[in-house]
Motif scaffolding. Structure first.
Motif, PDB file in Angstrom:
ATOM      1  N   VAL A  76      43.605  40.088  39.587  1.00 48.83           N
ATOM      2  CA  VAL A  76      42.321  39.426  39.827  1.00 48.83           C
ATOM      3  C   VAL A  76      41.256  40.465  40.164  1.00 48.83           C
ATOM      4  O   VAL A  76      40.138  40.435  39.624  1.00 48.83           O
ATOM      5  N   ALA A  77      41.588  41.403  41.056  1.00 52.95           N
ATOM      6  CA  ALA A  77      40.635  42.443  41.437  1.00 52.95           C
ATOM      7  C   ALA A  77      40.207  43.265  40.225  1.00 52.95           C
ATOM      8  O   ALA A  77      39.026  43.618  40.082  1.00 52.95           O
ATOM      9  N   MET A  78      41.145  43.563  39.352  1.00 50.05           N
ATOM     10  CA  MET A  78      40.852  44.342  38.147  1.00 50.05           C
ATOM     11  C   MET A  78      39.827  43.635  37.266  1.00 50.05           C
ATOM     12  O   MET A  78      38.840  44.245  36.808  1.00 50.05           O
ATOM     13  N   GLU A  79      40.043  42.345  37.016  1.00 48.66           N
ATOM     14  CA  GLU A  79      39.140  41.608  36.127  1.00 48.66           C
ATOM     15  C   GLU A  79      37.779  41.383  36.767  1.00 48.66           C
ATOM     16  O   GLU A  79      36.756  41.398  36.074  1.00 48.66           O
ATOM     17  N   LEU A  80      37.741  41.195  38.077  1.00 47.01           N
ATOM     18  CA  LEU A  80      36.455  41.078  38.758  1.00 47.01           C
ATOM     19  C   LEU A  80      35.685  42.396  38.668  1.00 47.01           C
ATOM     20  O   LEU A  80      34.477  42.407  38.389  1.00 47.01           O
ATOM     21  N   ALA A  81      36.376  43.495  38.900  1.00 46.31           N
ATOM     22  CA  ALA A  81      35.724  44.801  38.798  1.00 46.31           C
ATOM     23  C   ALA A  81      35.227  45.045  37.379  1.00 46.31           C
ATOM     24  O   ALA A  81      34.149  45.628  37.172  1.00 46.31           O
ATOM     25  N   ARG A  82      35.981  44.604  36.407  1.00 47.83           N
ATOM     26  CA  ARG A  82      35.577  44.764  35.003  1.00 47.83           C
ATOM     27  C   ARG A  82      34.256  44.044  34.726  1.00 47.83           C
ATOM     28  O   ARG A  82      33.505  44.421  33.825  1.00 47.83           O
ATOM     29  N   GLU A  83      34.000  42.973  35.510  1.00 50.62           N
ATOM     30  CA  GLU A  83      32.764  42.206  35.351  1.00 50.62           C
ATOM     31  C   GLU A  83      31.633  42.725  36.229  1.00 50.62           C
ATOM     32  O   GLU A  83      30.584  42.100  36.337  1.00 50.62           O
ATOM     33  N   GLY A  84      31.865  43.871  36.890  1.00 46.63           N
ATOM     34  CA  GLY A  84      30.809  44.469  37.696  1.00 46.63           C
ATOM     35  C   GLY A  84      30.763  44.018  39.138  1.00 46.63           C
ATOM     36  O   GLY A  84      29.764  44.242  39.838  1.00 46.63           O
ATOM     37  N   VAL A  85      31.845  43.394  39.599  1.00 49.55           N
ATOM     38  CA  VAL A  85      31.904  42.934  40.989  1.00 49.55           C
ATOM     39  C   VAL A  85      32.252  44.102  41.912  1.00 49.55           C
ATOM     40  O   VAL A  85      33.069  44.961  41.576  1.00 49.55           O
ATOM     41  N   ARG A  86      31.639  44.125  43.078  1.00 51.90           N
ATOM     42  CA  ARG A  86      31.979  45.095  44.117  1.00 51.90           C
ATOM     43  C   ARG A  86      33.149  44.507  44.904  1.00 51.90           C
ATOM     44  O   ARG A  86      32.981  43.578  45.691  1.00 51.90           O
ATOM     45  N   VAL A  87      34.338  45.039  44.653  1.00 53.03           N
ATOM     46  CA  VAL A  87      35.573  44.451  45.154  1.00 53.03           C
ATOM     47  C   VAL A  87      36.056  45.162  46.410  1.00 53.03           C
ATOM     48  O   VAL A  87      36.014  46.391  46.502  1.00 53.03           O
ATOM     49  N   VAL A  88      36.542  44.364  47.358  1.00 54.91           N
ATOM     50  CA  VAL A  88      37.247  44.899  48.525  1.00 54.91           C
ATOM     51  C   VAL A  88      38.708  44.457  48.425  1.00 54.91           C
ATOM     52  O   VAL A  88      39.007  43.260  48.404  1.00 54.91           O
ATOM     53  N   LEU A  89      39.592  45.434  48.324  1.00 56.82           N
ATOM     54  CA  LEU A  89      41.030  45.167  48.286  1.00 56.82           C
ATOM     55  C   LEU A  89      41.559  45.032  49.715  1.00 56.82           C
ATOM     56  O   LEU A  89      41.003  45.594  50.656  1.00 56.82           O
ATOM     57  N   PHE A  90      42.683  44.322  49.843  1.00 54.16           N
ATOM     58  CA  PHE A  90      43.280  44.123  51.166  1.00 54.16           C
ATOM     59  C   PHE A  90      44.789  44.009  51.006  1.00 54.16           C
ATOM     60  O   PHE A  90      45.288  43.214  50.185  1.00 54.16           O
ATOM     61  N   SER A  91      45.529  44.806  51.760  1.00 58.53           N
ATOM     62  CA  SER A  91      46.987  44.772  51.701  1.00 58.53           C
ATOM     63  C   SER A  91      47.546  45.538  52.891  1.00 58.53           C
ATOM     64  O   SER A  91      46.813  46.220  53.617  1.00 58.53           O
ATOM     65  N   THR A  92      48.843  45.456  53.063  1.00 63.69           N
ATOM     66  CA  THR A  92      49.483  46.109  54.209  1.00 63.69           C
ATOM     67  C   THR A  92      49.828  47.569  53.943  1.00 63.69           C
ATOM     68  O   THR A  92      50.083  48.315  54.889  1.00 63.69           O
ATOM     69  N   CYS A 147      42.089  30.043  45.854  1.00 66.76           N
ATOM     70  CA  CYS A 147      43.374  30.230  46.524  1.00 66.76           C
ATOM     71  C   CYS A 147      44.475  30.396  45.479  1.00 66.76           C
ATOM     72  O   CYS A 147      44.634  29.544  44.604  1.00 66.76           O
ATOM     73  N   ILE A 148      45.227  31.474  45.591  1.00 69.81           N
ATOM     74  CA  ILE A 148      46.343  31.726  44.676  1.00 69.81           C
ATOM     75  C   ILE A 148      47.610  31.110  45.253  1.00 69.81           C
ATOM     76  O   ILE A 148      47.988  31.382  46.396  1.00 69.81           O
ATOM     77  N   LEU A 171      41.324  34.156  34.128  1.00 74.20           N
ATOM     78  CA  LEU A 171      41.041  32.782  34.560  1.00 74.20           C
ATOM     79  C   LEU A 171      40.399  32.785  35.946  1.00 74.20           C
ATOM     80  O   LEU A 171      39.424  32.072  36.197  1.00 74.20           O
ATOM     81  N   ALA A 172      40.937  33.609  36.838  1.00 74.67           N
ATOM     82  CA  ALA A 172      40.386  33.699  38.190  1.00 74.67           C
ATOM     83  C   ALA A 172      38.933  34.145  38.155  1.00 74.67           C
ATOM     84  O   ALA A 172      38.082  33.605  38.877  1.00 74.67           O
ATOM     85  N   ALA A 173      38.626  35.133  37.313  1.00 75.34           N
ATOM     86  CA  ALA A 173      37.260  35.651  37.236  1.00 75.34           C
ATOM     87  C   ALA A 173      36.293  34.559  36.815  1.00 75.34           C
ATOM     88  O   ALA A 173      35.180  34.451  37.357  1.00 75.34           O
ATOM     89  N   PHE A 174      36.691  33.725  35.861  1.00 77.73           N
ATOM     90  CA  PHE A 174      35.800  32.641  35.446  1.00 77.73           C
ATOM     91  C   PHE A 174      35.569  31.654  36.585  1.00 77.73           C
ATOM     92  O   PHE A 174      34.430  31.264  36.861  1.00 77.73           O
ATOM     93  N   LEU A 175      36.634  31.243  37.261  1.00 79.69           N
ATOM     94  CA  LEU A 175      36.484  30.268  38.337  1.00 79.69           C
ATOM     95  C   LEU A 175      35.640  30.815  39.483  1.00 79.69           C
ATOM     96  O   LEU A 175      34.966  30.047  40.186  1.00 79.69           O
ATOM     97  N   SER A 203      43.247  22.172  40.812  1.00 85.15           N
ATOM     98  CA  SER A 203      44.444  23.013  40.873  1.00 85.15           C
ATOM     99  C   SER A 203      44.905  23.258  39.441  1.00 85.15           C
ATOM    100  O   SER A 203      45.369  22.338  38.762  1.00 85.15           O
ATOM    101  N   ILE A 204      44.754  24.473  38.990  1.00 82.38           N
ATOM    102  CA  ILE A 204      45.039  24.834  37.602  1.00 82.38           C
ATOM    103  C   ILE A 204      46.268  25.731  37.569  1.00 82.38           C
ATOM    104  O   ILE A 204      46.344  26.738  38.273  1.00 82.38           O
ATOM    105  N   VAL A 205      47.228  25.358  36.740  1.00 83.05           N
ATOM    106  CA  VAL A 205      48.456  26.139  36.604  1.00 83.05           C
ATOM    107  C   VAL A 205      48.374  26.997  35.345  1.00 83.05           C
ATOM    108  O   VAL A 205      47.993  26.516  34.279  1.00 83.05           O
TER     109      VAL A 205
END
Length: 262
Positions: free
Chosen positions: A23-39, A141-142, A235-239, A251-253
């Motif tokens: 999701v982060a990859m596709e958002l960034a591809r669309e020019g979004v300023r992304v903040v990643l989060f993980s442990t 929400c994923i 799909l996430a980027a469009f939504l 809720s889309i599967v």
């Protein structure tokens, strides 16, 4: 299609690998300023470099755990201090332990609650005031395809993913007049570390090799293969985009046609 995402800011949870990174990859591809989060900071750095190399947009990142409210607060605050806004929130967390009902302990249930429901609630609660102040936003929400059809040996996922759906359906109605759209994506069989770990457990239980097990599972998918995180990410980027102006509370599967339930 112009997704109207250029210059927007998104916080994507559990995004150092798998679906979150997709999701982060596709958002960034669309020019979004992304903040990643993980442990895991090493995985975050690797994801940051991969996304920058492939999209030309280097994301920021915050190290933390989705089951710790204070860590989520730091992530939201970092997005605001770094980019001055928070337009998109994608909630995600590591999947809960697999197993049948009698194999699960009270600790397992408590952990699943914190990661598979409370993490979504806490992140939304922290991000929402900033979207309301700005006058709009997108929340995604994923979850899992188990929101449509229960999956054997995934009691915890089957239970808590549906709770997220109930929360999103209600929240979407409460926020519609404020221009904040809220949706769920449920993932089917995808080429991710989570699915590989579950496949390894199931293969061992069945006395089969991982390769044979995955071949059998892929054959059950009408499209004949596992999905890729970037397919999920598109799909996430469009939504999450400005091009989505009328889809909320849904809720889309995405599962290659595997789920038979309506």
């Amino acid at each position: 299609m112009d997704l109207k995402l250029t210059g927007k800011t998104a916080l994507v949870l559990a995004s150092s690998s798998g679906l979150g990174r997709g999701v982060a990859m596709e958002l960034a591809r669309e020019g979004v300023r992304v903040v990643l989060f993980s442990t895991h900071e090493d995985k975050l750095r690797a994801a940051q470099k991969r996304i920058a190399d492939e999209t030309g947009h280097e994301p920021a990142y915050v190290v933390g755990s989705a089951d710790k409210t204070e860590d989520l607060k730091c992530a939201v605050e970092h997005a605001l201090s770094r980019f001055g806004a928070l337009d998109v929130l994608v909630t995600n967390a590591p999947g809960p332990k697999g197993g049948a009902f009698q194999s699960l302990t009270e600790t397992d249930w408590d952990s699943a609650y914190r990661l598979s429901l409370k993490a979504h609630v806490d992140a939304i609660r922290l991000a929402l005031p900033h979207m309301q102040k700005k006058g709009g936003g997108r929340i995604l929400c994923i979850t899992s395809s188990s929101i449509k059809q229960a999956i054997d040996n995934l009691m915890l996922s089957n239970a808590f993913r549906l709770a997220v759906v109930g929360m999103v359906k209600t929240l979407s109605r409460e926020l519609a007049s404020q221009g904040i759209l809220v949706n769920v994506i449920g993932s089917g069989p995808m080429d991710t570390p989570r699915i590989e770990a579950l496949d390894a457990q199931n293969a061992a239980r069945a006395g089969a090799s991982l390769e044979d097990w995955q071949r059998q599972q892929a054959a059950k998918v009408p499209l004949g293969r596992y999905g890729q995180p970037e397919e999920f990410g598109r799909l996430a980027a469009f939504l999450c985009s400005g091009a989505n102006t009328y889809i909320t509370g849904q809720s889309i599967v995405i599962d290659g046609g595997m789920t038979t339930a309506y």
